[in-house]
Motif scaffolding. Sequence first.
Motif, short mmCIF file in Angstrom:
data_model
loop_
_atom_site.label_atom_id
_atom_site.label_comp_id
_atom_site.label_asym_id
_atom_site.label_seq_id
_atom_site.Cartn_x
_atom_site.Cartn_y
_atom_site.Cartn_z
N CYS A 250 3.42 7.87 -3.00
CA CYS A 250 3.25 6.44 -2.72
C CYS A 250 2.24 5.87 -3.70
O CYS A 250 1.09 6.33 -3.76
N GLY A 251 2.64 4.89 -4.49
CA GLY A 251 1.76 4.34 -5.53
C GLY A 251 1.73 2.83 -5.52
O GLY A 251 2.55 2.16 -4.89
N THR A 252 0.76 2.28 -6.25
CA THR A 252 0.59 0.83 -6.35
C THR A 252 -0.21 0.50 -7.60
O THR A 252 -0.95 1.34 -8.13
N ASN A 253 -0.06 -0.73 -8.05
CA ASN A 253 -0.89 -1.23 -9.15
C ASN A 253 -2.15 -1.93 -8.64
O ASN A 253 -2.96 -2.40 -9.43
N ALA A 254 -2.28 -2.04 -7.33
CA ALA A 254 -3.44 -2.72 -6.75
C ALA A 254 -4.72 -1.96 -7.05
O ALA A 254 -4.73 -0.73 -7.13
N MET A 255 -5.81 -2.68 -7.21
CA MET A 255 -7.12 -2.09 -7.50
C MET A 255 -8.00 -2.16 -6.26
O MET A 255 -7.72 -2.90 -5.31
N GLY A 256 -9.08 -1.41 -6.30
CA GLY A 256 -10.03 -1.43 -5.20
C GLY A 256 -9.84 -0.27 -4.25
O GLY A 256 -9.05 0.65 -4.49
N SER A 257 -10.57 -0.33 -3.15
CA SER A 257 -10.51 0.74 -2.15
C SER A 257 -9.28 0.52 -1.27
O SER A 257 -9.17 -0.50 -0.59
N LEU A 258 -8.38 1.49 -1.29
CA LEU A 258 -7.12 1.38 -0.56
C LEU A 258 -6.97 2.56 0.39
O LEU A 258 -7.55 3.62 0.18
N ASP A 295 20.05 10.38 2.86
CA ASP A 295 20.26 8.95 3.15
C ASP A 295 19.40 8.43 4.30
O ASP A 295 19.56 7.28 4.70
N THR A 296 18.49 9.25 4.85
CA THR A 296 17.48 8.70 5.75
C THR A 296 16.34 8.14 4.91
O THR A 296 16.26 8.38 3.70
N PHE A 297 15.42 7.41 5.53
CA PHE A 297 14.39 6.70 4.78
C PHE A 297 13.00 7.25 5.08
O PHE A 297 12.73 7.75 6.18
N VAL A 298 12.13 7.13 4.07
CA VAL A 298 10.69 7.31 4.26
C VAL A 298 10.03 5.98 3.92
O VAL A 298 10.48 5.26 3.03
N GLU A 299 8.96 5.67 4.63
CA GLU A 299 8.28 4.39 4.45
C GLU A 299 6.78 4.60 4.33
O GLU A 299 6.18 5.34 5.11
N CYS A 300 6.19 3.97 3.33
CA CYS A 300 4.74 4.09 3.08
C CYS A 300 4.11 2.70 3.14
O CYS A 300 4.69 1.72 2.66
N GLU A 301 2.91 2.64 3.73
CA GLU A 301 2.16 1.38 3.81
C GLU A 301 0.82 1.54 3.09
O GLU A 301 0.13 2.55 3.27
N ILE A 302 0.47 0.54 2.29
CA ILE A 302 -0.80 0.52 1.56
C ILE A 302 -1.59 -0.69 2.03
O ILE A 302 -1.08 -1.81 2.07
N GLU A 303 -2.87 -0.46 2.36
CA GLU A 303 -3.72 -1.53 2.89
C GLU A 303 -5.10 -1.45 2.23
O GLU A 303 -5.59 -0.37 1.93
N TYR A 304 -5.70 -2.60 2.00
CA TYR A 304 -7.07 -2.64 1.50
C TYR A 304 -8.02 -2.19 2.61
O TYR A 304 -7.85 -2.56 3.78
N GLU A 305 -9.02 -1.41 2.26
CA GLU A 305 -9.97 -0.92 3.26
C GLU A 305 -10.86 -2.03 3.80
O GLU A 305 -11.30 -1.97 4.94
N SER A 306 -11.13 -3.03 3.00
CA SER A 306 -12.12 -4.05 3.38
C SER A 306 -11.55 -5.15 4.26
O SER A 306 -12.31 -5.83 4.94
N PHE A 307 -10.22 -5.31 4.28
CA PHE A 307 -9.64 -6.39 5.06
C PHE A 307 -8.17 -6.07 5.32
O PHE A 307 -7.55 -5.27 4.60
N PRO A 308 -7.56 -6.72 6.33
CA PRO A 308 -6.18 -6.39 6.71
C PRO A 308 -5.14 -7.08 5.83
O PRO A 308 -4.50 -8.05 6.24
N LEU A 309 -4.96 -6.61 4.62
CA LEU A 309 -3.93 -7.10 3.72
C LEU A 309 -3.15 -5.90 3.24
O LEU A 309 -3.69 -5.04 2.52
N SER A 310 -1.87 -5.81 3.64
CA SER A 310 -1.11 -4.59 3.36
C SER A 310 0.32 -4.92 2.95
O SER A 310 0.78 -6.07 3.07
N GLN A 311 1.02 -3.89 2.50
CA GLN A 311 2.42 -4.02 2.12
C GLN A 311 3.10 -2.66 2.34
O GLN A 311 2.45 -1.61 2.24
#
Length: 430
Positions: A250-258, A295-311
């Motif tokens: 699970c990866g992201t281009n977002a910066m900061g504490s995740l 064909d089943t799915f896996v799902e990952c969620e990434i959230e900032y540690e400092s506030f509730p903003l996720s995807q």
Amino acid sequence: MERVCKCLFVLVLLGLYLKVSDAINLVEGPDDATVSAGEAVILRCRIENIVSERIVWYHQDTNYYITIARTLNSVKDDKRWRYAVLGEDNENIYDLLITNANLNSDSGRYMCGYSIQPGNFVNLGSATLTVLAPSGDNSPICYVDYFTDRSPRTGDFVNLVCATTGGYPVPNITWYRNDENIGQAVGLRRNTQRWALRDGDLGTTFVCKTTNDAFGEIRECDVIPYPDVPDVTIRQMGGDAIGSDVEFVCGTNAMGSLRYRWTDINMNILLENRFHITDNNRVLTITELQIEDIDTFVECEIEYESFPLSQKGRLAIHLKRDDGTVIPQTDSSSLQNSAIVAIMAVVVIAILIGIAAYLLVRQPRRNNDQDGTPEPVKFTKIGETNTEDQALNDQETIKELDPNDEHDEELKTNLRLVDESNVEVHEEKQ
């Protein structure tokens, strides 16, 4: 009388002079010194007129007597190996040698003096040792203090914090927004800047730089105080055959504490405990891949540690070749297709057997005689009639048919043949 008094005064002065000249005296004392961490340094202490005094080195910063005479007084193994008193007794040299200088334990003020009895220390000379060292390996550290539990918005105030750890001298700390200097701290280990977020700060990186002239080094760290919603990508690594292990990153281009978490995994995988999560929840490994997993799915969620903003991000499980291409389901599931065909064949056969059994049960039983014996089966020839009335009916039908119609003509012939046969059968019975 006057001459006698003068003579006595001179003798007293001479005695005092001789006593002072024979007193212990510092010939060469220590000088202030500056060394880099890991280097060696010698602090001088050369004394004359030592009688019964014991020469002592004292560290003022730790309030500790390092040596008494030439004996190390330290109980720490680190200093026992790094400290030594140089010189010989007959030379009255008591230089202090410190090797592999350490910022935390060796920096400070040192005193060379003597003691006649325990607890009685007389300082003859002192010097300050300065140990230079770069900041800690993880320095500087940047973070943002938010004053709300929700995600940041335009107009919110935040604190941009940049801190250094370890090292001497303390580096200068400066905050930058793009290339704009927004605040500097000199001689402090922390630089905190209060900042009001604006629209242009969305996704903007703020950089903190620390500079240390003693080592000519520049270090930096950065934060994004007003981040956008993080993007989420999931990559499948491995899984080229049924029974193999497959890894999802699970990866992201977002910066900061995740922080990361896997929010959707096939129930069969969970119940069979065929998974483990590593690397701060970033990596999901499914062991012993099965046909049912495809064909089943896996799902990952990434959230900032400092506030509730996720995807969240989702990815279907596939069989993949070494080059990363997906193996078509027709190639990868022949075993599954064969099993399905076999199951369907069994089901069809079972249905047919069930229908046949149902029909047999529904067929009426034959009538039995009163004594229980079955009634004899009567066989009738094709076209046979039991009465002569049937033959008369056939004759009437022949008269009504059209003589010009080929179909009717053929029907007449068949009826005559049947009637003749019936007559013969009837005569035989008589």
